[in-house]
Design a protein around this motif. Structure first.
Motif, short mmCIF file in Angstrom:
data_model
loop_
_atom_site.label_atom_id
_atom_site.label_comp_id
_atom_site.label_asym_id
_atom_site.label_seq_id
_atom_site.Cartn_x
_atom_site.Cartn_y
_atom_site.Cartn_z
N LEU A 168 20.68 10.68 -0.22
CA LEU A 168 19.82 11.47 0.64
C LEU A 168 20.69 12.17 1.67
O LEU A 168 21.43 11.52 2.41
N SER A 169 20.61 13.50 1.72
CA SER A 169 21.45 14.27 2.64
C SER A 169 20.64 15.41 3.23
O SER A 169 20.03 16.20 2.50
N GLY A 170 20.63 15.47 4.56
CA GLY A 170 19.90 16.53 5.23
C GLY A 170 18.40 16.46 5.02
O GLY A 170 17.70 17.46 5.18
N GLU A 171 17.89 15.28 4.68
CA GLU A 171 16.46 15.11 4.40
C GLU A 171 15.68 14.76 5.67
O GLU A 171 16.22 14.19 6.62
N THR A 172 14.41 15.09 5.64
CA THR A 172 13.45 14.59 6.62
C THR A 172 12.47 13.70 5.87
O THR A 172 11.81 14.15 4.93
N LEU A 173 12.41 12.44 6.28
CA LEU A 173 11.53 11.47 5.64
C LEU A 173 10.46 11.06 6.64
O LEU A 173 10.78 10.60 7.74
N ILE A 174 9.19 11.25 6.27
CA ILE A 174 8.08 11.01 7.19
C ILE A 174 7.10 10.05 6.54
O ILE A 174 6.59 10.29 5.45
N ALA A 175 6.84 8.94 7.24
CA ALA A 175 5.86 7.96 6.79
C ALA A 175 5.17 7.41 8.03
O ALA A 175 5.82 6.78 8.86
N ASP A 176 3.88 7.66 8.14
CA ASP A 176 3.19 7.36 9.40
C ASP A 176 2.49 6.01 9.43
O ASP A 176 1.92 5.64 10.46
N ASN A 177 2.51 5.26 8.32
CA ASN A 177 1.90 3.94 8.28
C ASN A 177 2.65 3.07 7.28
O ASN A 177 3.43 3.58 6.46
N PRO A 178 2.45 1.76 7.30
CA PRO A 178 3.17 0.89 6.37
C PRO A 178 2.86 1.18 4.91
O PRO A 178 1.79 1.68 4.56
N VAL A 179 3.82 0.86 4.04
CA VAL A 179 3.64 0.98 2.61
C VAL A 179 2.51 0.05 2.18
O VAL A 179 2.41 -1.10 2.64
N ALA A 187 1.93 -0.83 -1.15
CA ALA A 187 2.35 -1.65 -2.29
C ALA A 187 3.18 -2.83 -1.81
O ALA A 187 3.73 -2.83 -0.70
N ALA A 188 3.30 -3.86 -2.67
CA ALA A 188 4.12 -5.02 -2.34
C ALA A 188 5.59 -4.61 -2.27
O ALA A 188 6.09 -3.92 -3.15
N THR A 189 6.27 -5.02 -1.21
CA THR A 189 7.68 -4.69 -1.02
C THR A 189 8.43 -5.93 -0.54
O THR A 189 7.83 -6.90 -0.09
N VAL A 190 9.77 -5.89 -0.66
CA VAL A 190 10.59 -7.02 -0.23
C VAL A 190 10.40 -7.28 1.26
O VAL A 190 10.22 -8.42 1.71
N VAL A 191 10.47 -6.20 2.05
CA VAL A 191 10.26 -6.29 3.49
C VAL A 191 9.17 -5.29 3.86
O VAL A 191 9.31 -4.10 3.59
N PRO A 192 8.06 -5.73 4.46
CA PRO A 192 7.01 -4.79 4.85
C PRO A 192 7.57 -3.74 5.82
O PRO A 192 8.22 -4.07 6.81
N SER A 193 7.32 -2.47 5.53
CA SER A 193 7.82 -1.39 6.37
C SER A 193 7.11 -0.11 5.97
O SER A 193 6.31 -0.08 5.03
N ALA A 194 7.41 0.97 6.68
CA ALA A 194 6.84 2.27 6.34
C ALA A 194 7.71 3.05 5.37
O ALA A 194 7.22 3.91 4.64
N LEU A 195 9.02 2.76 5.35
CA LEU A 195 9.95 3.41 4.43
C LEU A 195 10.81 2.35 3.76
O LEU A 195 11.46 1.55 4.44
N ASN A 196 10.80 2.35 2.42
CA ASN A 196 11.63 1.44 1.65
C ASN A 196 12.59 2.25 0.80
O ASN A 196 12.16 3.12 0.03
N LEU A 197 13.89 1.98 0.93
CA LEU A 197 14.93 2.65 0.16
C LEU A 197 15.64 1.60 -0.69
O LEU A 197 16.26 0.68 -0.14
N TYR A 198 15.57 1.73 -2.03
CA TYR A 198 16.10 0.71 -2.92
C TYR A 198 17.06 1.31 -3.94
O TYR A 198 16.73 2.26 -4.64
N ALA A 199 18.25 0.72 -4.03
CA ALA A 199 19.20 1.02 -5.11
C ALA A 199 19.95 -0.28 -5.40
O ALA A 199 21.13 -0.40 -5.09
N PRO A 200 19.29 -1.28 -5.97
CA PRO A 200 19.84 -2.63 -6.05
C PRO A 200 21.15 -2.74 -6.83
O PRO A 200 21.93 -3.65 -6.58
N LEU A 201 21.40 -1.79 -7.76
CA LEU A 201 22.63 -1.84 -8.54
C LEU A 201 23.59 -0.71 -8.20
O LEU A 201 24.65 -0.59 -8.82
N GLY A 202 23.24 0.12 -7.24
CA GLY A 202 24.05 1.28 -6.94
C GLY A 202 24.26 1.49 -5.46
O GLY A 202 24.00 0.61 -4.63
N ALA A 203 24.71 2.69 -5.11
CA ALA A 203 25.02 3.03 -3.73
C ALA A 203 23.84 3.78 -3.10
O ALA A 203 23.27 4.68 -3.71
N LEU A 204 23.52 3.40 -1.89
CA LEU A 204 22.55 4.13 -1.08
C LEU A 204 23.31 4.86 0.01
O LEU A 204 24.02 4.24 0.81
#
Length: 282
Positions: free
Chosen positions: A96-107, A109-126
């Protein structure tokens, strides 16, 4: 338009790839609270604005980009004004480069950590660079093999959590909007490296890895700070520009607590001076 389909979850599935040709706005989502774009490869042109306009009366909602291979977003926007975002690459990198990410309420769906933005790349680079993250209704959670975040502004309504199997590197980040009691946590198997960070607004800061390397880091007065390393000690000569020593907590230079040298708030048994109450646990 998805109105009238009677679906609470709607998914766009591509056998090989899904390609956006430009900005895309998903509208008329009556009865839908989960919208996923799912394919081995998802292609998004630079500058594209991707938006899910769920009805304001429907909460929580999830806007989900789910790829197997590398997922790259540059110089555009991904937004869910009424809910949360998930951006995921199962086997590749998330860039992600030069992006604007907007999330105004929690996700929703079920997630590892409850939050409004989840970024996952378990086998790669974030990698997240020179971006704006605006999650007024919740925090940010990131999980990857390696995590590198730099030059990014966070306007968050919750805490920040980053977990990597190898390394977490955070450089020149700014924060605003955290609620009282917000927690910052970064853990990695090998190295957590922080540079040019001010933790104002965070009540609690937890860092853990085999080696911690901190430079130009400011902990605010009253914060609880826990630093975990292999040796469980500060490296010798903190805040004097020494080379990073593996296995230790390294205060390389300009690391402060309440505006004073941070080692003064670390007990002598852990390598600090112990001249101030031990607000930093090593």
């Amino acid at each position: 338009s998805l109105a009238g389909w009677g679906q609470s979850a709607f998914q766009f599935v591509g056998k090989h790839a899904i390609t956006f040709t430009g900005s895309t706005r998903f509208t008329d989502l009556a009865g839908v609270d989960y919208l996923r774009v799912f394919s081995p490869q998802i292609n998004v042109p630079a500058g594209a604005v991707l938006s899910a306009d769920f009805p304001a009366s429907v909460l929580p909602t999830t806007f989900y980009f789910d790829a197997d291979l590398d997922l790259t977003l540059a110089d555009g926007t991904v937004r869910n004004p009424s809910g949360g975002l998930i951006l995921q690459s199962h086997s590749g990198a998330l860039r992600l480069s030069g992006e604007t990410l907007i999330a105004d309420n929690p996700v929703g769906a079920a997630t590892v950590v409850p939050s409004a933005l989840n970024l996952y790349a378990p086998l790669g680079a974030l990698t997240l660079t020179n971006s704006v993250v605006r999650t007024t209704g919740g925090g940010v959670a990131a999980l990857a093999r390696t995590i590198s975040v730099s030059g990014t502004r966070f306007e968050i309504g919750g805490g920040f959590w980053a977990d990597a199997t190898e390394t977490v590197q955070l450089d020149t980040l700014t924060w605003s909007g955290q609620p009282a009691g917000a927690v910052f946590q970064a853990t990695a198997g090998n190295l957590v490296s922080l540079r040019a960070l001010t933790f104002d607004g965070f009540r609690e800061v937890n860092l853990g890895a085999r080696t911690l390397a901190l430079e130009n880091v400011r902990f605010p007065a009253g914060a609880t700070v826990r630093l975990v390393s292999e040796q469980g000690r500060l490296a010798p000569l903190p805040n004097t520009g020494q080379a990073v020593q593996p296995g230790f907590v390294n205060f390389v230079r300009d690391v402060t607590y309440a505006g004073q040298p941070a080692q003064d708030f670390v007990a002598t048994a852990a390598g600090g001076t112990g001249t101030q109450p031990p607000q930093i646990t090593v």
